[in-house]
Scaffold this motif. Structure first.
Motif, PDB file in Angstrom:
ATOM      1  N   LYS A   1      -5.772  -8.086  11.069  1.00 19.96           N
ATOM      2  CA  LYS A   1      -5.278  -6.818  11.629  1.00 19.96           C
ATOM      3  C   LYS A   1      -6.117  -6.393  12.828  1.00 19.96           C
ATOM      4  O   LYS A   1      -7.349  -6.425  12.768  1.00 19.96           O
TER       5      LYS A   1
ATOM      6  N   HIS B   1      -7.073  -3.811   4.799  1.00 12.98           N
ATOM      7  CA  HIS B   1      -6.073  -4.757   5.298  1.00 12.98           C
ATOM      8  C   HIS B   1      -6.693  -6.139   5.492  1.00 12.98           C
ATOM      9  O   HIS B   1      -7.911  -6.274   5.557  1.00 12.98           O
ATOM     10  N   HIS B   2      -5.818  -7.110   5.702  1.00 15.20           N
ATOM     11  CA  HIS B   2      -6.185  -8.503   5.950  1.00 15.20           C
ATOM     12  C   HIS B   2      -7.072  -8.665   7.199  1.00 15.20           C
ATOM     13  O   HIS B   2      -7.112  -7.790   8.063  1.00 15.20           O
TER      14      HIS B   2
ATOM     15  N   GLY C   1      -1.857   2.397  10.936  1.00 19.95           N
ATOM     16  CA  GLY C   1      -0.804   3.391  11.181  1.00 19.95           C
ATOM     17  C   GLY C   1      -0.568   4.244   9.952  1.00 19.95           C
ATOM     18  O   GLY C   1      -0.345   5.467  10.049  1.00 19.95           O
ATOM     19  N   THR C   2      -0.645   3.631   8.799  1.00 22.06           N
ATOM     20  CA  THR C   2      -0.436   4.369   7.539  1.00 22.06           C
ATOM     21  C   THR C   2      -1.541   5.398   7.328  1.00 22.06           C
ATOM     22  O   THR C   2      -1.274   6.541   6.932  1.00 22.06           O
TER      23      THR C   2
ATOM     24  N   GLY D   1      -2.151  -4.445   2.250  1.00 26.92           N
ATOM     25  CA  GLY D   1      -2.283  -3.062   2.732  1.00 26.92           C
ATOM     26  C   GLY D   1      -2.545  -2.126   1.572  1.00 26.92           C
ATOM     27  O   GLY D   1      -1.720  -2.029   0.658  1.00 26.92           O
TER      28      GLY D   1
ATOM     29  N   THR E   1       2.096  -0.740  15.092  1.00 26.73           N
ATOM     30  CA  THR E   1       1.080   0.322  14.994  1.00 26.73           C
ATOM     31  C   THR E   1       0.061   0.153  16.129  1.00 26.73           C
ATOM     32  O   THR E   1       0.148  -0.790  16.928  1.00 26.73           O
TER      33      THR E   1
ATOM     34  N   HIS F   1      -4.087   1.853   0.544  1.00 28.29           N
ATOM     35  CA  HIS F   1      -4.467   3.169   1.082  1.00 28.29           C
ATOM     36  C   HIS F   1      -4.799   4.137  -0.036  1.00 28.29           C
ATOM     37  O   HIS F   1      -3.993   4.314  -0.963  1.00 28.29           O
TER      38      HIS F   1
HETATM   39  O1  LIG Z   1      -0.961  -4.711   9.917  1.00 31.07           O
HETATM   40  C1  LIG Z   1      -0.507  -4.665   8.749  1.00 31.07           C
HETATM   41  O2  LIG Z   1      -0.469  -5.649   8.011  1.00 31.07           O
HETATM   42  C2  LIG Z   1       0.029  -3.382   8.264  1.00 31.07           C
HETATM   43  N1  LIG Z   1       0.139  -2.422   9.137  1.00 31.07           N
HETATM   44  C3  LIG Z   1       0.656  -1.129   8.892  1.00 31.07           C
HETATM   45  C4  LIG Z   1      -0.403  -0.096   9.166  1.00 31.07           C
HETATM   46  O3  LIG Z   1      -1.092  -0.200  10.192  1.00 31.07           O
HETATM   47  O4  LIG Z   1      -0.536   0.843   8.383  1.00 31.07           O
HETATM   48  C5  LIG Z   1       1.355  -0.994   7.570  1.00 31.07           C
HETATM   49  C6  LIG Z   1       0.810  -1.828   6.462  1.00 31.07           C
HETATM   50  O5  LIG Z   1      -0.284  -1.189   5.888  1.00 31.07           O
HETATM   51  C7  LIG Z   1       0.496  -3.259   6.880  1.00 31.07           C
END
Ligand SMILES: O=C(O)C1=N[C@H](C(=O)O)C[C@H](O)C1
Ligand SMILES: NC(=O)C1=CN([C@@H]2O[C@H](COP(=O)(O)OP(=O)(O)OC[C@H]3O[C@@H](n4cnc5c(N)ncnc54)[C@H](OP(=O)(O)O)[C@@H]3O)[C@@H](O)[C@H]2O)C=CC1
Length: 272
Positions: free
Chosen positions: A162, A158-159, A168-169, A217, A103, A219
């Motif tokens: 990242k 996210h963690h 990206g999602t 992750g 992503t 959303h």
């Molecule tokens: O970096 C991650 O860990 C993830 N990346 C993807 C994103 O950017 O959406 C998919 C997922 O959420 C995990």
């Protein structure tokens, strides 16, 4: 009996790289035939099974991607944008299916995939899980059903490691919401609120990114109206969902011609 499709994993030592290697080795539908790391990485030259803390599996980590891709039917790539562009050229040369989970690619970088897609299939998605791809369909439907009196916000978590935002999602979900409303996301996207921002513009699609700890992750697509809210939510608790989706894409791509595809194609969810 013909051999199972051979798969190479790039970014072998990464969070997703290691998960992919585990899932491919457990699969009875594919074989792990290569593991790539960049030159100078301590894993290069080691058996990938042992590098991951287990027993040898007969695949030595290499920093020579083209050599490895030439022996494979598919490359699964969850790395970083610049690396993915290089791998796309090499996968095309090897006529291998290139599954891209990376992503944070800019529009310019995405456009650079096109020459490679003229030689071999590329399957790219900001999220390879079944659940999120279904959620994009639901998001499109709900956005189409509701008017601008419902404000749309995509909230992701996210963690702490990242490196890109929005995820990206989140962008996939934002695109789906914009499509449902019949507008271009770039015209309504609101990504950076800070300070005296003024009131929310009707029709905007907002993005909020939370980063912390070991969150795999999460959303939410929030539709906030007067007196009621609808929240569509996906929560990933295990990276295996992304790896299984990527493997599915690699197998799906085996009989496809050159071109660019996504997980909606792989999962057979495309309506138009
Ligand atoms: O970096 C991650 O860990 C993830 N990346 C993807 C994103 O950017 O959406 C998919 C997922 O959420 C995990
Ligand atoms: N589409 C989806 O379903 C999902 C997508 N992702 C995406 O996948 C990507 C990787 O995530 P994650 O595994 O958590 O990240 P990690 O940082 O754990 O792993 C990334 C791997 O890629 C390697 N890499 C990075 N840059 C280069 C380069 N220029 N050349 C060669 N190798 C490189 C890293 O090597 P080194 O350690 O040497 O830097 C590392 O092995 C991210 O973009 C993430 O958003 C993640 C989960 C699901």
């Amino acid at each position: 009996m013909s051999e199972l499709p051979g798969i190479v994993v790039t970014g072998a030592s990464g969070r997703m790289g290691q998960m992919l290697i585990r899932i491919i080795r457990e699969s009875d539908r594919a074989r792990l035939v290569g593991a790539i790391e960049r030159s100078g990485h301590e894993w290069v030259g080691q058996d990938v099974g042992r590098a991951m803390g287990g027993a040898d599996c007969g695949v030595i980590v290499t920093d020579e991607p083209l050599e490895a891709f030439a022996k494979a039917q598919a490359v699964i790539d969850f790395t970083a944008p610049e690396a993915t562009l290089e791998f796309a050229k090499l996968a095309a040369q090897a006529r291998a299916v290139h599954v891209i989970g990376t992503t944070g690619m800019s529009d310019e970088q995405i456009a650079k995939l096109e020459p490679a897609a003229r030689h071999a299939p590329i399957v790219r998605a900001g999220n390879m899980s079944l659940g999120v791809n279904l959620l994009t369909q639901l998001t499109r439907q709900v956005a189409a059903a509701l008017g601008e009196e419902f404000d749309i916000e995509v909230i992701e978590a996210h963690h702490r490691h990242k490196v890109d935002a929005p995820s990206g999602t989140a962008l996939m979900l934002g695109e789906a919401a914009a499509e449902g409303r019949g507008v271009a996301l770039e015209d309504v996207s609101d990504r950076g609120r800070d300070g005296i921002t003024g009131a929310r513009k009707p029709g905007d699609i907002g993005f909020v990114a939370v980063r912390g700890g070991d969150i795999v992750g999460e959303h939410d697509v929030l539709f906030a109206g007067e007196g009621e809210r609808i929240i569509l939510r996906h929560v990933a608790t295990d990276r295996a969902i992304f790896a299984r989706g990527a493997l599915r894409a690699a197998l799906w791509g085996q009989d496809k011609g050159p071109g660019q595809y996504d997980m909606i194609d792989v999962l057979g969810l495309r309506r138009d």
